[in-house]
Scaffold this motif. Structure first.
Motif, short mmCIF file in Angstrom:
data_model
loop_
_atom_site.label_atom_id
_atom_site.label_comp_id
_atom_site.label_asym_id
_atom_site.label_seq_id
_atom_site.Cartn_x
_atom_site.Cartn_y
_atom_site.Cartn_z
N ARG A 23 -8.69 -6.66 -8.97
CA ARG A 23 -8.19 -7.73 -9.84
C ARG A 23 -6.86 -7.38 -10.47
NH1 ARG A 23 -11.51 -7.92 -15.00
NH2 ARG A 23 -9.91 -6.40 -15.62
N ALA A 26 -3.91 -7.40 -7.87
CA ALA A 26 -3.74 -8.56 -6.97
C ALA A 26 -2.32 -9.09 -7.00
CB ALA A 26 -4.73 -9.66 -7.35
N SER A 31 -4.23 -5.17 -1.57
CA SER A 31 -5.51 -5.74 -1.17
C SER A 31 -6.67 -4.88 -1.65
CB SER A 31 -5.57 -5.87 0.35
OG SER A 31 -5.60 -4.59 0.94
N ARG A 32 -7.87 -5.46 -1.71
CA ARG A 32 -9.06 -4.70 -2.12
C ARG A 32 -9.39 -3.62 -1.10
NH1 ARG A 32 -13.48 -8.75 -5.00
NH2 ARG A 32 -12.12 -9.37 -6.74
N ALA A 160 1.82 -9.15 -1.72
CA ALA A 160 1.14 -10.20 -2.47
C ALA A 160 1.32 -11.56 -1.80
CB ALA A 160 1.67 -10.24 -3.91
#
Length: 552
Positions: A23, A26, A31-32, A160
């Protein structure tokens, strides 16, 4: 190394470490998946302790940090290559550029030449992996076009922006419309192709519409224009899914593969390449162009809508489809001088066809017409050598209208076919001329078999006197021929140009030159009108697609 530090709020109590950093980063374009790899590599710190499990839950109040190692470019990283890219939109977050046909989107093991990525890296070095953090081999790429497909593409300049744009493409939030030139003309002017796609069951390098195991694939098409004689059509295709080779597979599934597509229209492509005219060289690739693209800007949220007219090869093929010979039909009353006019046109080295000559061959010993008449009438109107007994047949046709129509129904389709083949043979000429006595009576001018009709007018006393005698016709026979045709008044009223045979042969030769010039001017006007229409088509289409997007 980049280091991000945070103080965890108590409101984040119970939140997993990987979700917290996903979070927080982001907006940084991380990216996660990348957060997870950093955590597992021991690059996440919680209150001074290294944590390697992303599922660890936070208590609130901790001091946390995470670091990203500087990206080292590999030996196979794509190199910047100078190239002239057409840019339709540019800011610090994204680009919209035009990819030329023949350029692969990104590097691949089998791709030797410079790719779009190589050109992008030269013009925008900030998208390189060691600067942007994006994939080394595909920096900025959020969707692809086949190598031989031209058109516009969105490109991300930051990680992003890439994540947001890629998500929008995956979730079908992007409005994409392609233009394609396909073989033939679809039976319906518009329609939806909802046909799941997967790997071809026996040819793994190809895609195919499959009954089982395929992925959802949906395309909408609309026929924009069909060329002369239905040879090929320009269609607009909006894709709602982005499957590999989707348009090429779907249009082939519909029975109208793309011109130049040797994979999904191999048989049609081979036939096309064997054409005897200039069109054979005008489809060197699959005729597909990404014409229109509307995406949501990954940062501002505004709509970025751009379109690009098709490249030269695409438009040249469209123009080539219309630049076939102007098909000129020549008519007139029996004995008016049509054959002499045709001779004058031949003297000008113009391609000419005579229906009378065609019938003479068909009625000959080896003619198809003679064979059909022999089969139909049991040899009653056949000579020993197999040819038609024209005297006997003419007498029978005089006495029976039913007989006359039956013979015409046998012979006329063969004459029409030979005339059509004549026009095809001379497709690359500016104009070709066919003298067909019953052209108007047979409706050729209304059925699109000729582009213009020229009529030869002759004074009645000359036609029924001097010219009749030269042909060796008696008055009664000429009267019979006249009765089978329209009146001269009606014939000439249906013509685009009337030529006079009131003088001598030299005067008729001058009239032949006038017919040639008239036909050439008409052909040039037709070509100019098509060029003007095509020039106005692209912005009008873009406006239509934008209106459709606004209504969606």
């Amino acid at each position: 190394m980049n280091i991000w530090k945070r103080n965890v709020d108590f409101s984040d109590r119970g939140v997993r470490l990987d979700k917290f950093w996903g979070r927080e980063l982001a907006d940084e374009g991380v990216s996660r998946g990348r957060v997870k790899s950093w955590i597992e590599s021991g690059m996440a710190i919680v209150d001074g302790q290294s944590v390697t499990k992303g599922k660890q839950k936070l208590l609130g109040g901790e001091q946390v940090s995470i670091g990203a190692e500087d990206i080292l470019m590999g030996e196979n990283a794509p190199e910047p290559v100078a190239g002239d890219l057409s840019v339709l939109f540019e800011d610090e977050h994204m680009l919209v550029v035009e990819k030329r046909a023949g350029v692969t989107t990104h590097p691949a093991p089998a791709e030797k030449g410079p790719t779009l990525v190589n050109y992008l890296l030269h013009q925008w070095p900030d998208i390189a992996a060691d600067v942007s953090g994006m994939d080394e081999q595909r920096p900025g790429i959020v969707h692809r076009l086949d190598k031989d497909t031209s058109g516009i593409m969105a490109v991300a300049r930051t990680e992003a922006a890439r994540l947001k744009l890629a998500s929008d493409f995956a979730e079908r939030k992007v409005h994409k419309v392609y233009l394609a030139i396909v073989h033939g003309c679809p039976s319906q002017p518009y329609g939806t192709i909802d046909a799941p796609m997967g790997r071809h069951p026996s040819q793994k390098t190809r895609m195919a519409v499959v009954d089982k195991g395929g992925r959802d694939a949906r395309s909408e098409y609309r026929v924009l224009w069909t060329g002369p004689r239905g040879l090929a059509s320009l269609v607009a295709v909006r894709i709602h899914t982005g499957r590999t080779h989707q348009i090429r597979v779907h249009m082939a599934h519909l029975g109208h593969p793309l011109l130049g597509d040797s994979v999904y229209g191999s048989r049609e492509n081979v036939d096309w390449s064997r054409r005897p005219d200039s069109l054979a060289t005008l489809a060197p690739r699959q005729m597909l162009h990404a014409f229109y693209l509307s995406v949501t800007h990954p940062v501002t949220g505004e709509k970025i809508t751009r379109w690009q007219a098709p490249p030269t090869d695409f438009q040249t093929l469209l123009s080539g489809l219309t630049r076939e010979c102007l098909r000129v039909g020549i008519v007139g009353m029996p004995g008016c001088g049509k054959s002499t006019m045709l001779g004058a046109l031949r003297g000008l080295e113009l391609p000419c066809f005579s229906a009378d000559d065609s019938v003479a061959v068909l009625y000959g010993p080896d003619g198809d017409g003679a064979s059909m008449i022999r089969q139909r009438f049991g040899g009653q109107y056949s000579l020993e050598d197999g040819s038609v007994d024209k005297t006997a047949l003419f007498q029978a046709m005089q006495t029976s209208e039913t007989m006359r129509r039956e013979v015409m129904d046998l012979i006329h389709p063969m004459v029409r076919h030979e005339c059509e083949e004549f026009f095809k043979e001379h497709r690359d000429e500016v104009a070709a001329f066919a003298e067909v006595p019953l052209l108007l009576e047979s409706g050729w001018h209304k059925g699109g078999r000729v582009d213009m009709v020229a009529g030869v007018s002759c004074p009645e006393e000359k036609r029924t006197g001097e010219l009749r005698e030269k042909r060796g016709l008696d008055v009664e026979t000429l009267a019979v021929f006249d009765s089978w045709q329209w009146s001269e008044k009606d014939k000439l009223a249906a013509c685009d140009l009337v030529l006079s045979n009131a003088g001598g042969v030299e005067d008729l030769q001058i009239e032949a030159g006038r017919l040639r010039d008239f036909a050439c001017d008409k052909a040039e006007r037709r070509n100019r009108e098509f060029e003007d229409w095509m020039e106005g088509l692209w912005p009008n289409l873009a406006d239509e697609f934008s209106a459709e997007g606004a209504d969606a």
